[in-house]
Write a protein that holds these residues in place. Structure first.
Motif, PDB file in Angstrom:
ATOM      1  N   SER A 310       0.800  -1.208   0.000  1.00 26.71           N
ATOM      2  CA  SER A 310       0.000   0.000   0.000  1.00 26.71           C
ATOM      3  C   SER A 310       0.843   1.274   0.000  1.00 26.71           C
ATOM      4  N   VAL A 311       2.120   1.148  -0.385  1.00 27.92           N
ATOM      5  CA  VAL A 311       2.920   2.349  -0.645  1.00 27.92           C
ATOM      6  C   VAL A 311       2.418   2.998  -1.927  1.00 27.92           C
ATOM      7  N   TYR A 312       2.032   2.151  -2.855  1.00 29.54           N
ATOM      8  CA  TYR A 312       1.457   2.604  -4.124  1.00 29.54           C
ATOM      9  C   TYR A 312       0.080   1.967  -4.322  1.00 29.54           C
ATOM     10  N   GLU A 313      -0.763   2.666  -5.048  1.00 30.60           N
ATOM     11  CA  GLU A 313      -1.987   2.084  -5.578  1.00 30.60           C
ATOM     12  C   GLU A 313      -1.802   2.050  -7.088  1.00 30.60           C
ATOM     13  N   GLY A 314      -1.580   0.865  -7.631  1.00 29.06           N
ATOM     14  CA  GLY A 314      -1.156   0.783  -9.011  1.00 29.06           C
ATOM     15  C   GLY A 314       0.217   1.413  -9.150  1.00 29.06           C
ATOM     16  N   SER A 315       0.355   2.349 -10.084  1.00 30.60           N
ATOM     17  CA  SER A 315       1.637   3.040 -10.272  1.00 30.60           C
ATOM     18  C   SER A 315       1.671   4.395  -9.590  1.00 30.60           C
ATOM     19  N   HIS A 316       0.708   4.670  -8.695  1.00 26.38           N
ATOM     20  CA  HIS A 316       0.559   5.993  -8.094  1.00 26.38           C
ATOM     21  C   HIS A 316       0.786   5.934  -6.586  1.00 26.38           C
TER      22      HIS A 316
END
Length: 458
Positions: A310-316
């Protein structure tokens, strides 16, 4: 300041289930609770003039190439959530949602013929949610069927459990699959975002999806933590049990030598991987992943990859201050903003005869919007990606038939196939969408900014 216009076609009373539209609504008496129809004058429209000059028909976009068509129309399904062909037979195996003691999950067989109107029960499982199933590579000989289920354990806990059952090889037996044949292979704690699918790879290993175990924002911080079995894909060897377990850990798994890490992990960083499948020709494994705030994704699965949640959601960036875990950080293969996808359902790779343009394409969809896409990846890069259908279905799964054709599982209660869109096959017969204001019928005079009678200015 210039004035803008738009056409308001209808004002519909939300409680009316039977009405006629002119300058008023006639609401049926069974809705309003009295003996006579009630005529409602919509506010401000008592003297409205009807707009009769509209030529706004069709769509400016070309029609999508495929539409969904119902199959097995003679069967009344009860919340189907999964389908998979049964090896060595002409049957499809379908999971019908259950989970409570009084409403067990039913796994049924249906002969893969359009005219079929009955199913036979393979096994009924009470007290658990069954999300997915797969068959052992030697299923024709050993009858091994593996189920992924979420099971209450204790007063407040739940576990994800992989269970092996043995299906009878005797076609005349009254009990197709004996519940007492159950053997628990592996289980781990999960209280939401369970994942829920499993496939055998071409390497003979069993791959299993696992969500982050929570219901919001990875509050256990599990998806980047390799010391648990959450938030990724597991890879185990069920044919060679070892160390007192019903499986062994393949020595080439990527995190085997990482201190305190669970060696079962093959990839990490997934929120809620919903549906996984294997390309029967190439052996590529695909995983769909439910996003949270803004992004949905699908991933071509590879060894030791980290998909960021959960540092990223997808590439975001999502929670950029959280610590990133081990593995190679990789962006999604396909990614969709919530403007077009809200709950992505992983799909299957197509190799049938009826839709040749989809040959070799990974075909997946969305539960909330009903859209379906197809994409190809040559092992190095994406070579094709396109929306191919826009349906009204609540898509919870995809399946291939024995002949490689594509099925779409609709949670509302039916199974569909994709077929060519007649509007795309005969574009000359489609309504011509006006591309000039003067062609729309909205304006009496475009240069004079005078709208036609009946158009409501805004």
């Amino acid at each position: 300041m210039s004035r803008r216009y738009f056409y308001v076609p209808l004002l519909i009373a939300c409680f009316a289930n039977s009405f006629t539209v002119s300058n008023s609504f006639t609401v049926s008496n069974d809705v309003c609770g009295d003996d006579d129809d009630v005529v409602i004058q919509p506010f401000g429209l008592e003297t409205r003039i009807q707009w009769t000059t509209s030529r706004v028909i069709g769509s400016p976009d070309p029609p999508l190439p495929y539409v969904a068509a119902e199959v097995f129309s003679g069967i009344e399904w009860n919340q189907p959530i999964y389908a998979k062909p049964e090896p060595g037979t002409n049957n499809l195996t379908v999971i019908q949602k259950g989970g409570e003691e009084k409403t067990p999950t039913r796994i049924v067989r249906v002969v893969d013929r359009p005219e079929v109107d009955e199913v036979s029960e393979l096994i009924s499982v009470a007290g658990r949610q069954v999300y997915g199933l797969t068959f052992h590579p030697q299923y024709r000989d050993n009858g091994f069927l593996y189920l992924f289920s979420n099971v209450p354990k204790g007063e407040t806990g739940h576990v994800n459990r992989i269970t092996r059952f043995t299906v009878s090889r005797d076609p005349d037996t009254e009990v197709a699959c004996d519940p007492d044949s159950a053997q628990v292979i592996i289980e781990w704690e999960s209280m939401g975002h369970d994942g829920g699918d499993l496939v055998f790879g071409h390497d003979g290993m069993l791959y299993i999806t696992s969500g982050d175990g929570t219901s919001d924002s990875d509050r256990w911080l599990s998806a980047q933590d390799p010391t648990n079995l959450l938030g990724g894909v597991l890879r185990i060897d069920v044919d060679h049990p070892a160390d007192g377990m019903m499986y062994s850990i393949p020595p080439d798994n990527p995190f085997v030598d990482l201190p305190e890490a669970r060696g079962e992990l093959w990839a990490i960083g997934l929120r809620n991987p919903w549906r996984m499948s294997i390309d029967d020709i190439t052996g590529q494994i695909w995983v769909g992943n439910n996003g949270q705030d803004l992004w949905e994704s699908a991933h071509l699965l590879r060894r030791g990859e980290n998909y960021g949640w959960s540092v990223y959601e997808g590439s975001h960036p999502f929670y950029a201050h959280r610590e990133i875990g081990p593995g190679t950080l990789v962006a999604p293969t396909f990614e969709h903003h919530h403007t077009e996808s809200r709950s992505l359902t992983g799909g299957v790779v197509y190799y049938g005869d009826k839709l040749p343009d989809l040959n070799g394409a990974y075909t997946y969809g969305d539960y909330s919007t009903g859209k379906i896409w197809a994409g190809r990846h040559d092992g190095t890069e994406v070579t094709y990606h396109q929306e191919i259908a826009d349906t009204t279905l609540q898509i919870v799964g995809f399946s291939n038939t024995h002949r490689g054709e594509l099925l779409v599982v609709d949670y509302v209660g039916q199974i569909y196939r994709l077929e060519p869109n007649p509007a795309a096959l005969n574009p000359d017969e489609n309504p011509v969408f006006p591309v000039r204001l003067s062609d729309t019928g909205i304006f009496e005079s475009v240069s004079g900014h005078r709208v036609a009678s009946g158009v409501v200015p805004y």
